[in-house]
Enzyme design. Structure first.
Site, PDB file in Angstrom:
ATOM      1  N   THR A   1       4.037 -25.947  29.701  1.00  0.00           N
ATOM      2  CA  THR A   1       5.473 -25.802  29.991  1.00  0.00           C
ATOM      3  C   THR A   1       5.708 -24.478  30.722  1.00  0.00           C
ATOM      4  OG1 THR A   1       5.816 -24.782  27.818  1.00  0.00           O
ATOM      5  CG2 THR A   1       6.302 -27.116  27.961  1.00  0.00           C
TER       6      THR A   1
ATOM      7  N   PHE B   1      -0.671 -26.091  23.068  1.00  0.00           N
ATOM      8  CA  PHE B   1      -0.487 -26.393  21.652  1.00  0.00           C
ATOM      9  C   PHE B   1       0.700 -27.342  21.570  1.00  0.00           C
ATOM     10  CE2 PHE B   1      -0.243 -24.277  17.211  1.00  0.00           C
ATOM     11  CZ  PHE B   1      -1.253 -25.086  16.760  1.00  0.00           C
TER      12      PHE B   1
ATOM     13  N   ASP C   1      -5.159 -24.357  18.996  1.00  0.00           N
ATOM     14  CA  ASP C   1      -4.650 -22.990  18.862  1.00  0.00           C
ATOM     15  C   ASP C   1      -5.478 -22.010  19.706  1.00  0.00           C
ATOM     16  OD1 ASP C   1      -3.610 -20.615  18.132  1.00  0.00           O
ATOM     17  OD2 ASP C   1      -4.197 -20.732  16.007  1.00  0.00           O
ATOM     18  N   ALA C   2      -4.896 -21.558  20.788  1.00  0.00           N
ATOM     19  CA  ALA C   2      -5.605 -20.662  21.716  1.00  0.00           C
ATOM     20  C   ALA C   2      -6.007 -19.344  21.058  1.00  0.00           C
ATOM     21  CB  ALA C   2      -4.724 -20.374  22.933  1.00  0.00           C
TER      22      ALA C   2
ATOM     23  N   TYR D   1       7.966  -9.402  31.092  1.00  0.00           N
ATOM     24  CA  TYR D   1       9.366  -9.326  31.499  1.00  0.00           C
ATOM     25  C   TYR D   1       9.868  -7.923  31.181  1.00  0.00           C
ATOM     26  CZ  TYR D   1      14.279 -10.375  32.133  1.00  0.00           C
ATOM     27  OH  TYR D   1      15.576 -10.350  32.584  1.00  0.00           O
TER      28      TYR D   1
ATOM     29  N   TYR E   1      15.352  -6.750  24.484  1.00  0.00           N
ATOM     30  CA  TYR E   1      14.085  -7.126  25.120  1.00  0.00           C
ATOM     31  C   TYR E   1      13.123  -5.939  25.261  1.00  0.00           C
ATOM     32  CZ  TYR E   1      10.700 -10.097  27.170  1.00  0.00           C
ATOM     33  OH  TYR E   1       9.523 -10.787  27.350  1.00  0.00           O
TER      34      TYR E   1
ATOM     35  N   ALA F   1       3.315 -18.234  24.877  1.00  0.00           N
ATOM     36  CA  ALA F   1       4.523 -17.746  24.200  1.00  0.00           C
ATOM     37  C   ALA F   1       4.496 -18.433  22.845  1.00  0.00           C
ATOM     38  CB  ALA F   1       5.770 -18.116  24.981  1.00  0.00           C
TER      39      ALA F   1
ATOM     40  N   VAL G   1      15.319 -19.788  31.927  1.00  0.00           N
ATOM     41  CA  VAL G   1      15.486 -20.596  30.719  1.00  0.00           C
ATOM     42  C   VAL G   1      14.184 -21.358  30.474  1.00  0.00           C
ATOM     43  CG1 VAL G   1      16.813 -22.435  29.633  1.00  0.00           C
ATOM     44  CG2 VAL G   1      17.907 -20.930  31.298  1.00  0.00           C
ATOM     45  N   THR G   2      13.504 -21.023  29.384  1.00  0.00           N
ATOM     46  CA  THR G   2      12.339 -21.806  28.946  1.00  0.00           C
ATOM     47  C   THR G   2      12.473 -21.922  27.431  1.00  0.00           C
ATOM     48  OG1 THR G   2      10.940 -19.881  28.524  1.00  0.00           O
ATOM     49  CG2 THR G   2      10.789 -20.834  30.731  1.00  0.00           C
TER      50      THR G   2
END
Ligand code: NAD
Length: 396
Positions: free
Chosen positions: A51, A74, A111-112, A224, A234, A140, A273-274
């Protein structure tokens, strides 16, 4: 069955296979329309491939750069009446489109953060690729079981003192004040464990030790920074502490693997937006205002436009264009003075009555629904669809 969106807060509990397929197809078409990419990464590993930015990176590498890709994700398949997660459907579609062009595309679902998945990946690279030329690290995650056996949970809090500011309540599109508590030292450390650079380094060391990294391989992780308005939640918040740790890891990886000529980059991406970003308080309001301003100025981009520009204009795989910190600035348009000054002006005056005028609420929600395969043009949402979709490489 007929699949409709079931939205709960910043999540949608359902996903539409045809809509997700459409979304992937549109991204591929966009990349195709942009022409070839410079650089010689023909075998690419994407960690967090299903994603958001990772999926877009995989699409650009494969359909713009002609690369064979191995992806790690995942995600959950459908079970009975429960649909699969969007990343599952996206990956099924990605593999389908790749196969049509005779491109290699395989995926590992697990699971990475675990050693097991790292070993499995190395084994697959040995068997199928020999070596990888590029590694995209785009995870993420809310939690990580680290090699010390402890499961760390990340939190989205500020640091120092409690912080209060305007927030967009996504349930009813109203603007309210929201207070975000300050994190404890343990919470900051846990967030750094989950979203910092330790696991990226472990991946790169494992790949190197196994001898499956090409000479002069490139690796990139996404960060970010954003404007001062969002700093308390953030960049100066728990997640920012993790990103600062990620930035340090880039330099450490480049230093540790310098004999191999490996270059580790940080790409500072645009706020979008994710599934990951929708969960951060205060950020959605900033995004709604940012989308409005950037669209008006013809500067708006989604994940795919960002990643296309990263690979092509910023030459990620050739000789990447960086700033004085060594970071690739994909947030260059977001951070333009003309954009930020306007967002700041709107932030001061935005309220519940004028949010639809000053903020791109529709754009925000469109992106949100698209993530789950809804509101896509050309998809018949009244049609009966089978939620059980197979990912070819996971069937084998
Ligand atoms: P996303 O939620 O869309 O994607 C996360 C990916 O990680 C998915 O492929 C998911 O399957 C995978 N994943 C999660 N946990 C995993 C695990 N344990 N094992 C294997 N795979 C796992 O998120 P995104 O917004 O695309 O974020 C990707 C990166 O980009 C993050 O580092 C994020 O901080 C960064 N970033 C995001 C934004 C933004 O505004 N969205 C901006 C700049 C940078």
């Amino acid at each position: 069955m007929i699949i409709a969106p079931k939205v709960r807060d910043f999540l949608c509990l359902t996903a539409h296979p045809e809509g997700c397929r459409k979304n992937v197809e549109k991204q591929i078409e966009y990349v195709r329309s942009q022409g070839e990419i410079e650089g010689n990464a023909k075998k690419v590993l994407v960690i967090g491939c299903s994603t958001g930015y990772g999926l877009a990176s995989r699409i650009v590498a494969a359909f713009g750069g002609g690369a064979d890709t191995l992806g790690i994700m995942f995600e959950k398949p459908a079970k009975g009446k429960r649909t699969a997660t969007p990343g599952w459907y996206n990956t099924a579609a990605f593999e389908e489109f790749a196969a049509k062009e005779g491109k290699y595309a395989k995926t590992i679902n697990g699971d990475a953060f675990s050693q097991e998945v790292k070993d499995q990946t190395i084994e697959m690279i040995r068997q199928d690729f020999g070596k990888v030329d590029a590694v995209v690290y785009s995870l993420a995650a809310p939690r990580r079981k680290a090699p010390d056996g402890v499961t760390y949970n990340s939190v989205l809090k500020t640091t120092g003192e409690e912080f209060t500011n305007k927030n967009l309540n996504l349930k009813n599109n109203t603007i309210e004040m929201k207070s975000i508590p300050a994190a404890t030292e343990e919470e900051i450390e846990a967030t750094v464990k989950v979203m910092g650079g330790e696991d990226w380094k472990l991946w790169m060391e494992a790949l190197n030790e196994a001898g499956v990294l090409s000479e002069n391989a490139v690796t990139v992780a996404y960060s970010y920074i954003g404007p001062e308005i969002t700093y308390p939640i953030y960049f100066e918040g728990t997640i920012g502490a993790a990103k600062k740790d990620l930035h340090k890891a880039a330099a450490q990886i480049t230093e540790e693997l310098k004999d191999q000529g490996v270059r580790a980059y940080i790409s500072v991406n645009k706020g979008l937006v994710t599934q990951a970003s929708a969960a951060i308080p205060i950020v959605p309001l900033y995004m709604a205002l940012l989308y409005k301003v950037m669209k008006e100025k013809g500067l708006h981009e989604g994940c795919i436009e960002q990643m296309e520009r990263l690979f092509k204009d910023k030459k990620l795989l050739a000789d990447a264009i960086t700033d004085e910190n060594g970071w690739i600035r994909m947030d260059d348009w977001e951070m333009k003075d003309e954009v930020q000054e306007e967002v700041k002006r709107l932030w001061e005056i935005v309220d519940t009555d004028n949010i639809t005028e000053y903020g791109d609420i529709d754009g925000y929600w469109d992106d949100f629904y698209h993530m789950f395969g809804f509101r896509e043009e050309g998809v018949d949402y009244d049609a009966d669809v089978d939620p059980a979709v197979a990912i070819p490489s996971l069937e084998a």
